[in-house]
Design a protein around this motif. Structure first.
Motif, PDB file in Angstrom:
ATOM      1  N   ASP A 153       0.919  -1.172  -0.084  1.00 15.56           N
ATOM      2  CA  ASP A 153       0.021  -0.009  -0.133  1.00 15.56           C
ATOM      3  C   ASP A 153       0.794   1.265  -0.026  1.00 15.56           C
ATOM      4  OD1 ASP A 153      -2.781   1.400   0.361  1.00 15.56           O
ATOM      5  OD2 ASP A 153      -1.901   2.109   2.077  1.00 15.56           O
ATOM      6  N   PHE A 154       0.559   2.256  -0.819  1.00 17.50           N
ATOM      7  CA  PHE A 154       1.290   3.209  -0.805  1.00 17.50           C
ATOM      8  C   PHE A 154       1.507   4.221   0.458  1.00 17.50           C
ATOM      9  CE2 PHE A 154       2.172   7.986  -1.951  1.00 17.50           C
ATOM     10  CZ  PHE A 154       3.182   7.747  -3.106  1.00 17.50           C
ATOM     11  N   ALA A 158       6.607   4.239   5.920  1.00 15.81           N
ATOM     12  CA  ALA A 158       7.934   3.411   6.323  1.00 15.81           C
ATOM     13  C   ALA A 158       9.021   4.194   5.657  1.00 15.81           C
ATOM     14  CB  ALA A 158       8.086   2.016   5.097  1.00 15.81           C
ATOM     15  N   TYR A 159       9.019   5.115   4.755  1.00 14.65           N
ATOM     16  CA  TYR A 159       9.842   6.076   4.308  1.00 14.65           C
ATOM     17  C   TYR A 159      10.086   7.205   5.690  1.00 14.65           C
ATOM     18  CZ  TYR A 159      11.330  10.811   2.811  1.00 14.65           C
ATOM     19  OH  TYR A 159      12.141  12.094   2.729  1.00 14.65           O
ATOM     20  N   ARG A 176      14.491  13.777  -2.998  1.00 11.66           N
ATOM     21  CA  ARG A 176      14.549  14.662  -4.064  1.00 11.66           C
ATOM     22  C   ARG A 176      13.477  14.672  -4.961  1.00 11.66           C
ATOM     23  NH1 ARG A 176      19.438  16.117  -8.235  1.00 11.66           N
ATOM     24  NH2 ARG A 176      18.487  17.558  -9.378  1.00 11.66           N
ATOM     25  N   ASN A 177      13.034  13.246  -5.556  1.00 14.96           N
ATOM     26  CA  ASN A 177      12.005  12.700  -6.288  1.00 14.96           C
ATOM     27  C   ASN A 177      11.226  11.410  -5.265  1.00 14.96           C
ATOM     28  OD1 ASN A 177      12.667  14.348  -8.454  1.00 14.96           O
ATOM     29  ND2 ASN A 177      14.037  12.651  -9.035  1.00 14.96           N
ATOM     30  N   LEU A 236       9.032   6.237  -4.862  1.00 16.01           N
ATOM     31  CA  LEU A 236       8.119   5.444  -3.839  1.00 16.01           C
ATOM     32  C   LEU A 236       7.299   4.592  -4.893  1.00 16.01           C
ATOM     33  CD1 LEU A 236       6.785   7.306  -0.740  1.00 16.01           C
ATOM     34  CD2 LEU A 236       8.398   5.608  -0.900  1.00 16.01           C
ATOM     35  N   VAL A 237       6.784   5.303  -6.075  1.00 19.69           N
ATOM     36  CA  VAL A 237       6.049   4.530  -6.882  1.00 19.69           C
ATOM     37  C   VAL A 237       6.708   3.441  -7.635  1.00 19.69           C
ATOM     38  CG1 VAL A 237       4.758   4.668  -9.041  1.00 19.69           C
ATOM     39  CG2 VAL A 237       4.281   6.436  -7.253  1.00 19.69           C
ATOM     40  N   ILE A 238       8.211   3.726  -7.963  1.00 17.44           N
ATOM     41  CA  ILE A 238       9.048   2.937  -8.644  1.00 17.44           C
ATOM     42  C   ILE A 238       9.182   1.628  -7.643  1.00 17.44           C
ATOM     43  CG2 ILE A 238      11.373   2.420  -9.461  1.00 17.44           C
ATOM     44  CD1 ILE A 238      11.330   5.336 -10.499  1.00 17.44           C
ATOM     45  N   LEU A 239       9.604   1.786  -6.240  1.00 15.49           N
ATOM     46  CA  LEU A 239       9.733   0.914  -5.378  1.00 15.49           C
ATOM     47  C   LEU A 239       8.184   0.004  -5.097  1.00 15.49           C
ATOM     48  CD1 LEU A 239      11.677  -0.362  -3.328  1.00 15.49           C
ATOM     49  CD2 LEU A 239      10.663   1.335  -1.585  1.00 15.49           C
TER      50      LEU A 239
END
Length: 468
Positions: free
Chosen positions: A123-124, A130-131, A149-150, A155-158
């Motif tokens: 889940d995003f 978590a970040y 920075r991005n 997060l979406v790529i991960l």
């Protein structure tokens, strides 16, 4: 094509509609608008599989049921009085009109194993929290700032890597620490720490309910000081009950490098049925191997290693508490103690523990494991514990004295920073305040002065000669 509609839907570019761009993976879906304030649509989680009883929706795997039974209308059947669900007839929403109750039943059935945890892991919002947890204490480090920075893109790529099973941990950053002893620390990268926090947020509550109360390492509301107070309470109760008592103190030899991967996976599999979560756990566990033996070892310095270490020794806790029914027991990571008035019984118990660790968990005890009288004090969690008082450990005091005096010498030579000396001194005060250490503090601080040394005088400038 049958599996196509089960895939999560992706948004397109930021300038387009929800169905624009690639429909599936969108790993290359970069920003097409230079305005950073426009949000990035994260991957949608998979559909939540829920079970509906009338107008009551209960997520699967949670085991919580709330049943309201009217006295004049058998709307829900086959519920026995012990609270065990045998069968439920589902009612349409709005049909259950309660006028008069025969009984109100509120029950919670805790399942032995859990499934459908993968949606929570990927889940995003869970990844974002978590970040935030991974940033604590490391917000201004280079890799943290680079990821921030991005942030949304990363997060979406991960998240996409986790969904499509292409996530691979990066190499660990390894270094040694020498206090209190030489240890190899293997620190994961920042993005791997985010995955570890996301996984722990999902599975830690499951195992937290299965840990015994006498386990104090890496748990909320526990810690070294709680373990120390618990041992002091046990020693006080044992002396009041038996007068004199004996202490069995055990230490697992090379615990973290000796954890067997297959044994650990089998223990976790008893409580987690979700195959995708188990695959992620397997990837994390098998990404590290000790140099001693293949298929063993978990890294010191990883968040998941703390949880996995407690899970690995939970069968030992259950054996000691349930089979042997030991009341005076405490464990902090791989160190544990047992109190008894019978020395011969403790030797038999030690033999059983050694066999269980060797046969079931593939571990061995340290040679310094032994049995000694309780009147000598219990050396546990950095303190020496008696029923009436607690004293600091001698080795800890010697290290603190040696470190502070070296800082005083370096400060005199302008080689040390005063703030570092203050931090070290406050750390020692924080350690000593939990025990009876007034005389120890005086001996450590005696004759210790932080002052600058006398700088050599500069030579006098030569007087200018007569001008020609």
């Amino acid at each position: 094509m049958a599996d196509y509609w089960r895939r999560p839907i992706r948004g397109g570019n930021w300038n387009n509609g929800a169905n624009a761009g690639l429909a599936d993976l969108n790993l290359n879906n970069r920003r097409s608008n230079v305005n950073n304030n426009i949000g990035l649509r994260p991957a949608l989680p998979l559909s939540q599989k829920q079970r509906s009883y009338g107008n009551l929706s209960v997520p699967r795997g949670k085991g919580a049921i709330i049943l309201l039974c009217p006295a004049n209308r058998p709307g829900i059947e086959n519920i026995n009085r012990s609270g065990r669900q045998v069968g439920v007839r589902s009612l349409a929403p709005g049909r259950l009109k309660v006028v008069r109750f025969a009984f109100i039943f509120i029950g919670v059935i805790m399942p032995k194993s859990y499934s459908h945890l993968w949606e929570q892991v990927i889940d995003f919002e869970n990844l974002y929290h978590a970040y935030r947890a991974a940033c604590k204490g490391k917000r201004y480090r280079w890799e943290s700032l680079k990821f921030k920075r991005n942030l949304e893109e990363n997060l979406v790529i991960l998240q996409n890597e986790l969904i499509w099973k292409i996530y691979k941990p990066e190499p660990y950053r390894q270094f040694y620490v020498y206090e209190p002893k030489k240890r190899l620390i293997s620190a994961p990268s920042f993005r791997d720490r985010i995955v570890h926090h996301a996984l722990v947020r999902a599975i830690e509550p499951i195992f937290e309910n299965r840990f015994v109360a006498e386990t104090f390492a890496c748990r909320r509301g526990k810690g070294t000081h709680a373990a120390m107070r618990h041992v002091e309470k046990c020693a006080r109760s044992a002396r009041r009950k038996w007068g004199s008592y004996y202490v069995l103190k055990c230490d697992v030899s090379k615990f973290f490098p000796s954890v067997n991967h297959n044994v650990l996976m089998n223990i976790i599999r008893r409580n987690i049925r979700d195959k995708q979560v188990m695959d992620l756990i397997s990837v994390i566990i098998r990404s590290y191997e000790s140099t001693d033996q293949d298929g063993t070892g978990i890294p010191i310095g990883s968040l998941t290693s703390q949880l996995f270490a407690n899970i690995y020794l939970t069968p030992l806790d259950r054996r000691i508490k349930n089979k042997h029914r030991e009341k005076y027991y405490a464990r902090y990571m791989d160190d544990f103690i047992i109190l008894s008035d019978n020395k011969a019984y403790l030797w038999e118990l030690l033999c059983d523990i050694e066999n269980f660790l060797h046969d079931d968990l593939k571990l061995n005890l340290n040679p310094k494991t032994g049995i000694f009288p309780g009147q000598h004090g219990i050396n546990f969690c950095g303190y020496r514990i008696w029923p009436t008082h607690i004293k600091p450990r001698k080795s800890t005091v010697k290290r603190a004295k040696r470190r502070l005096r070296k800082m005083a010498r370096d400060y005199k030579k302008d080689a040390a920073i005063l703030e570092h000396a203050k931090a070290s001194l406050m750390s020692f005060f924080g350690y000593i305040r939990h025990c009876s250490g007034r005389q120890t503090t005086r001996s450590v601080l005696k004759g210790m002065v932080f002052k600058k040394g006398n700088k050599p005088a500069l030579p006098d400038k030569e007087a200018p000669g007569p001008q020609k």
